[in-house]
Design a protein around this motif. Sequence first.
Motif, PDB file in Angstrom:
ATOM      1  N   CYS A  67      14.765  47.560 -24.632  1.00 55.94           N
ATOM      2  CA  CYS A  67      13.494  47.140 -25.235  1.00 55.94           C
ATOM      3  C   CYS A  67      13.560  47.183 -26.772  1.00 55.94           C
TER       4      CYS A  67
ATOM      5  N   ASP B 282       8.389  44.734 -27.229  1.00 56.75           N
ATOM      6  CA  ASP B 282       7.009  44.587 -26.738  1.00 56.75           C
ATOM      7  C   ASP B 282       5.986  44.764 -27.857  1.00 56.75           C
TER       8      ASP B 282
ATOM      9  N   THR C 270       1.211  42.520 -16.969  1.00 63.07           N
ATOM     10  CA  THR C 270       1.753  43.151 -18.178  1.00 63.07           C
ATOM     11  C   THR C 270       2.910  44.086 -17.826  1.00 63.07           C
TER      12      THR C 270
ATOM     13  N   TYR D  91       5.996  42.219 -16.983  1.00 62.19           N
ATOM     14  CA  TYR D  91       6.672  41.790 -18.219  1.00 62.19           C
ATOM     15  C   TYR D  91       7.487  42.944 -18.816  1.00 62.19           C
ATOM     16  N   ASP D  92       6.899  44.148 -18.831  1.00 62.03           N
ATOM     17  CA  ASP D  92       7.626  45.320 -19.346  1.00 62.03           C
ATOM     18  C   ASP D  92       8.867  45.625 -18.516  1.00 62.03           C
TER      19      ASP D  92
ATOM     20  N   CYS E 255      -1.776  42.196 -23.337  1.00 61.83           N
ATOM     21  CA  CYS E 255      -0.325  42.178 -23.494  1.00 61.83           C
ATOM     22  C   CYS E 255       0.089  42.286 -24.964  1.00 61.83           C
ATOM     23  N   TYR E 256      -0.589  41.554 -25.842  1.00 54.52           N
ATOM     24  CA  TYR E 256      -0.105  41.457 -27.230  1.00 54.52           C
ATOM     25  C   TYR E 256      -0.743  42.465 -28.186  1.00 54.52           C
TER      26      TYR E 256
END
Length: 738
Positions: free
Chosen positions: A70, A106, A451, A454-455, A622-623
Amino acid sequence: SPFFVLGEIVVNEVNFVRKCIATDTSQYDLWGKLVCTNFKISFITDDPMPLQKFHYKNLLLGEHDVPLTCIEQIVTVNDTKRKQKVLGPNQKLKFNPTELIIYCKDFRIVRFRFDEAGPESAKKVCLAIAHYSQPTDLQLLFAFEYVGEIYHNPAKKVNGIDPGGGGGGGGIGSASGQQTPLFETYSDWDREIKRTGASEWRVCSVNEGYMISTCLPEYFVVPSSLADQDLKLYSYSFIGRRMPLWSWNHPNGSALVRMANIKDVLQQRRIDQRICNAITRSHPLRSDVYKSDLDKCLPNIQEIQAAHIKLKQLCVNEPFEETEEKWLSSLENTHWLEYIRSFLKHSAELVYMMECKHVSVVLQEEEGRDLSCLAASLIQVMLDPYFRTIVGFQSLIQKEWVMAGYQFLDRCNHLKRSDKESPLFLMFLDCVWQLLEQYPAAFEFSEMYLTILYDSARISLFGTFLFNCPHQRVKESTEFAISKNIQLGGEKGLRFPCVWDWSLQFTSRDRLLFHNPLYIGKSAPCVQNGAVKTFKRSKKNYSSTLRGVPPALKNGIISEQEFLPRRNSLILKLKPDFLQQTESQSNSMEQYFRDWFAKPVDLHGVILPRVSGTQIKLWKLCYFRWVPEAQINHGGFITAFHKVSLLADEVDMLNRNLRQYKSNSSLQGNCSELDQSRLYFRASSLYDTSGAPDFLSSSFPFSPVGNLCRRSILGTPLSKFLSGAKIWLSTETLANED
C-alpha cells in the motif's frame, strides 16, 4: 503487543519514535517502536489513540499498520541539514533522517519523527522499508512467503482456514451460505451457462494447461457451432491469441461477448465474419451482432491514470480551505467524474441494444483485458440482479477480472516499477457505488464493502488481486514451489488465500457492516392465517423523487443540453458509435430511456444510471476518509444507515417472532434465532436506540486520526509535495540530496 501473520518476520526496528497525530501541534503525538517486517510497517505503542472513538479492526493489520504493497512513496527528511530524499529500493542515504513521511496508495500520509531515536537505527529502518516495499520480483511479495509456510506446516492454518478455498459468500453471513464460484473449473462455467439459459453456448477446454493462450483462463464459453479445431486455428489471428469470450446471456437470447482485435489484416474480415456468424447462430432469433469498439468511445488507461493522480492531489492537498467553488472546478478538471459518466453512459447504451434491440453485443478492445473488464461488468450489474448480491458480485469480479486476465500486478503496480499503472478496478467500484447511491435498495452490499474490497487489493497476502492472469499464478508459484522444495501433488500451482474468505480479515460481527440495510431481497416471507406465504415487496417509486426536475436531469442519459461540456472536453470527443447510425436508432434509444425513467424501478430487473451533471458524485467515503478536516462527526451517510438498520432489524425481529409464535416453537429456539441479525446496528443491542452511537462520523468505519493531509511539513506546502505523478516532492525549500 505486535501481531504477526504466519511467515512474517521483523526485518528492522527502532525505538523511541514519535508518530505525529496532528499537523499543527505535537501534544497528541504517540511514542513507540517503528517496525518493518516483510509484510507491513507497524508502529507499536502503549499510548491510547487520542481523539479517536472507534477503530474498525482488520485481523491482519494493527491500528497503525500499513501493508508494504500500500506504500506509494517514502520520503526521508533531515530538518537540521534541510535535506530530503525520496528513497528508491537500493539507494544509499547520506544523512541521518529526523523524519520519515510515508505516502500511501489509499491517500493516507503517515509521519514519524526520530528526535529521540538512535540516528543509525532510524536510518536502517528507513532503508529497510524502502527495500522491502519495492520488491524487484513477484516471488518476493509476501503471499509467497505465507503460502510457503503453510505448505511446510499444514497444521498452522490461519484461524483454521485453508488457503485458497473458494472463500464462501465471503463467509459474511450471506443467507444462503453460498461459496463464491471462482471460475477456475469447467463446472463453474457450465453452471453459469445454465443459470443464464445460454443453451446455444458451450464450455470449451482447448486452453487446458494454457496450451493456446497464457492470458486466457483454462476454460471459457464459446458458441456451440464453433468447433475446437476452428478455435485453435483462429486463435493465431487474435492479439495475445485471445479468442472471443462469452460473458453473459440475456433471457431474450442476446449474448454479451468480449473480443480482442484481430491482428492478421488479411484474415481479418473472414475470421470476423465467421465469429459473428457463430454468435448469430447462438441467438434464438438469429439476431445481428452489434460491435462496440471500446478503444474509440471510452477514455484510455493513460487518461484514467492521469485523472486519478489529479484526484489524489485534490483530496490530499489542503482541500477544505479554499472556496467551495474553486474546489468544485478543480474536481471537474481532474476529469475523474467525467470518465465515470462515460463508462456508465456507454454501458447503459449497450444495455439498450441487448434489452430492446435483442441483438448480441461484442465488446471489442485491442487486447480485450482492460476497458472490456469494466464495461462487461457494469452491463451485467445493470441487467442481472444476481450480480447485485454479495456472492454474485464476487463471482462477477472473478469471472470478468481475475479469470479474464485483468493485469492486477501491472495496473495496481505492486512491484512499484510499472509504467502501466492505471486504477481501472477502482473506477469500476466507483461506477458501482454511483449505482448503489442511486438505487440503494437494489444492492445487497454497502459502500463499506466496496471500500474494503478496494483496500484488499493492496494487501499482498491474497492471490486474488496479485497476478496479471491465472497462468502467471500457476507458473510463478510452481517455480517457487520447486525452489522451496514444496510438493504440489496434483495441484496446478500453489493455492493462495482468497480475498473472498473475509473471515481472514474481519470478525463475523464486523462483516455485518458489508450488508446494506436498505436491500430488498427477492421475496420476503409473510405470515397469514398461520401459513407462511411469500410476497413480492412493493417496488419503491424512485422516479417520484424527481418530479419537478428539469427533463434533462430526469433522463440523464438522454439529453445533456443543460450540462454541455466545455468545447475541449472529452465527452464531445467520446461520441458513442450509435451517433453514426441512423436517426431512428438514436430516437428509439432515447424513447427507451425516457419510458424507463418514467416508470417505477423494478429492483429485480434492469437498473439504469442517471448520468447528467449533478447526479454523478464524488465517492466521499473512499476518497475523504483519511482527511481529518473532511470528517463530519455524527454526520454523513452513516447516520441514515444506522437509523435504517435499527428499523430493518426491528422488522426482522418481528417477522422472526411471528414465525416462532405461529409454529409454537419453544422459547429456547427463540433466543438462538434472535441473535441471527444480518445487521451491524441492532434494535436489540446495548446502544441506546434513541440516539446514534457517539463514534459515528462521515469516515465511519475508518478513522482519519493521525493521517496528515494538509498545511505544511517543514514549511513546504503539501501542494508542492504533490506536484509530480511519481515524485510528490518539491525542491523549493529543501535541498535535494542525490
